[in-house]
Write a protein that holds these residues in place. Structure first.
Motif, short mmCIF file in Angstrom:
data_model
loop_
_atom_site.label_atom_id
_atom_site.label_comp_id
_atom_site.label_asym_id
_atom_site.label_seq_id
_atom_site.Cartn_x
_atom_site.Cartn_y
_atom_site.Cartn_z
N SER A 1 0.83 -1.21 0.00
CA SER A 1 0.00 0.00 0.00
C SER A 1 0.86 1.26 0.00
CB SER A 1 -0.96 0.00 1.19
OG SER A 1 -0.24 -0.03 2.40
N TYR A 2 1.99 1.22 0.70
CA TYR A 2 2.90 2.37 0.74
C TYR A 2 3.52 2.59 -0.65
CZ TYR A 2 6.99 5.24 1.59
OH TYR A 2 7.93 6.22 1.51
N ILE A 3 4.01 1.53 -1.25
CA ILE A 3 4.64 1.65 -2.57
C ILE A 3 3.64 2.17 -3.58
CG2 ILE A 3 5.74 0.39 -4.46
CD1 ILE A 3 6.93 -1.47 -2.28
N LYS A 4 2.43 1.61 -3.55
CA LYS A 4 1.38 2.05 -4.49
C LYS A 4 1.07 3.53 -4.28
CE LYS A 4 -3.30 1.16 -6.06
NZ LYS A 4 -4.44 0.24 -6.03
N THR A 5 0.92 3.94 -3.05
CA THR A 5 0.62 5.34 -2.74
C THR A 5 1.71 6.26 -3.27
OG1 THR A 5 -0.65 4.74 -0.78
CG2 THR A 5 0.20 6.99 -0.86
N GLN A 6 2.96 5.85 -3.11
CA GLN A 6 4.07 6.68 -3.58
C GLN A 6 4.11 6.76 -5.10
OE1 GLN A 6 5.51 8.56 -1.24
NE2 GLN A 6 4.02 7.41 -0.02
N LEU A 7 3.89 5.63 -5.77
CA LEU A 7 3.87 5.65 -7.24
C LEU A 7 2.74 6.53 -7.76
CD1 LEU A 7 4.68 1.91 -7.99
CD2 LEU A 7 6.12 3.89 -8.52
N LEU A 8 1.58 6.45 -7.13
CA LEU A 8 0.46 7.29 -7.54
C LEU A 8 0.75 8.77 -7.27
CD1 LEU A 8 -2.55 5.09 -6.37
CD2 LEU A 8 -1.63 5.35 -8.70
N ALA A 9 1.47 9.05 -6.19
CA ALA A 9 1.85 10.44 -5.90
C ALA A 9 2.82 10.97 -6.94
CB ALA A 9 2.46 10.53 -4.50
N TRP A 10 3.76 10.12 -7.39
CA TRP A 10 4.67 10.54 -8.46
C TRP A 10 3.87 10.83 -9.72
CZ3 TRP A 10 9.20 12.13 -7.18
CH2 TRP A 10 9.94 11.53 -6.18
N GLN A 11 2.89 9.97 -10.02
CA GLN A 11 2.07 10.17 -11.21
C GLN A 11 1.27 11.47 -11.13
OE1 GLN A 11 -0.28 6.56 -11.56
NE2 GLN A 11 1.21 5.67 -12.98
N ALA A 12 0.73 11.76 -9.95
CA ALA A 12 -0.11 12.94 -9.77
C ALA A 12 0.69 14.23 -9.65
CB ALA A 12 -0.97 12.76 -8.51
N GLY A 13 2.00 14.08 -9.45
CA GLY A 13 2.84 15.26 -9.30
C GLY A 13 2.84 15.83 -7.89
N THR A 14 2.27 15.07 -6.94
CA THR A 14 2.24 15.55 -5.55
C THR A 14 3.46 15.11 -4.76
OG1 THR A 14 0.89 13.64 -4.91
CG2 THR A 14 -0.27 15.66 -5.48
N ARG A 15 4.26 14.23 -5.33
CA ARG A 15 5.54 13.87 -4.72
C ARG A 15 6.64 14.33 -5.66
NH1 ARG A 15 8.09 8.50 -1.85
NH2 ARG A 15 10.09 9.52 -1.60
N LYS A 16 7.62 14.99 -5.11
CA LYS A 16 8.74 15.52 -5.90
C LYS A 16 10.01 15.36 -5.10
CE LYS A 16 5.81 19.07 -7.99
NZ LYS A 16 5.51 18.43 -9.21
N GLY A 17 11.10 15.83 -5.64
CA GLY A 17 12.34 15.87 -4.89
C GLY A 17 13.41 14.94 -5.40
N ASP A 18 13.09 14.14 -6.40
CA ASP A 18 14.12 13.26 -6.94
C ASP A 18 14.94 13.99 -7.99
OD1 ASP A 18 11.87 13.29 -8.66
OD2 ASP A 18 12.56 11.47 -9.62
N VAL A 19 16.10 13.50 -8.24
CA VAL A 19 17.01 14.11 -9.20
C VAL A 19 16.42 14.02 -10.60
CG1 VAL A 19 19.33 13.99 -10.19
CG2 VAL A 19 18.98 13.53 -7.75
N ASP A 20 16.33 15.15 -11.26
CA ASP A 20 15.89 15.24 -12.66
C ASP A 20 14.49 14.70 -12.92
OD1 ASP A 20 18.34 16.41 -13.41
OD2 ASP A 20 19.26 14.44 -13.68
#
Length: 68
Positions: A23-42
């Motif tokens: 559930s954590y991994i899924k939530t994070q992947l969906l956040a990357w897709q939605a643009g609500t998680r950021k901070g990774d290189v490039d």
């Protein structure tokens, strides 16, 4: 697997994925897709996540959760 290591154990700037809750991994992947998680290189993770279908997100979350 290139970034998180062949066993998904992480290292350096890349976190461990093996054994995380699905559930954590899924939530994070969906956040990357939605643009609500950021901070990774490039924007690397957003680029990868945006190529995944809903079924692929579920499959990856379950795969990494079951890696020991």
């Amino acid at each position: 697997m290139t970034c998180h290591g062949p066993s998904a154990l992480g290292g350096g700037l890349f976190p461990r994925l093996a054994g995380q809750q699905a559930s954590y991994i899924k939530t994070q992947l969906l956040a990357w897709q939605a643009g609500t998680r950021k901070g990774d290189v490039d924007g690397m993770m957003a680029s990868v996540a945006n190529k995944l279908t809903a079924a692929e997100v579920d499959a990856l979350a379950n795969y990494f959760a079951n890696l020991k």
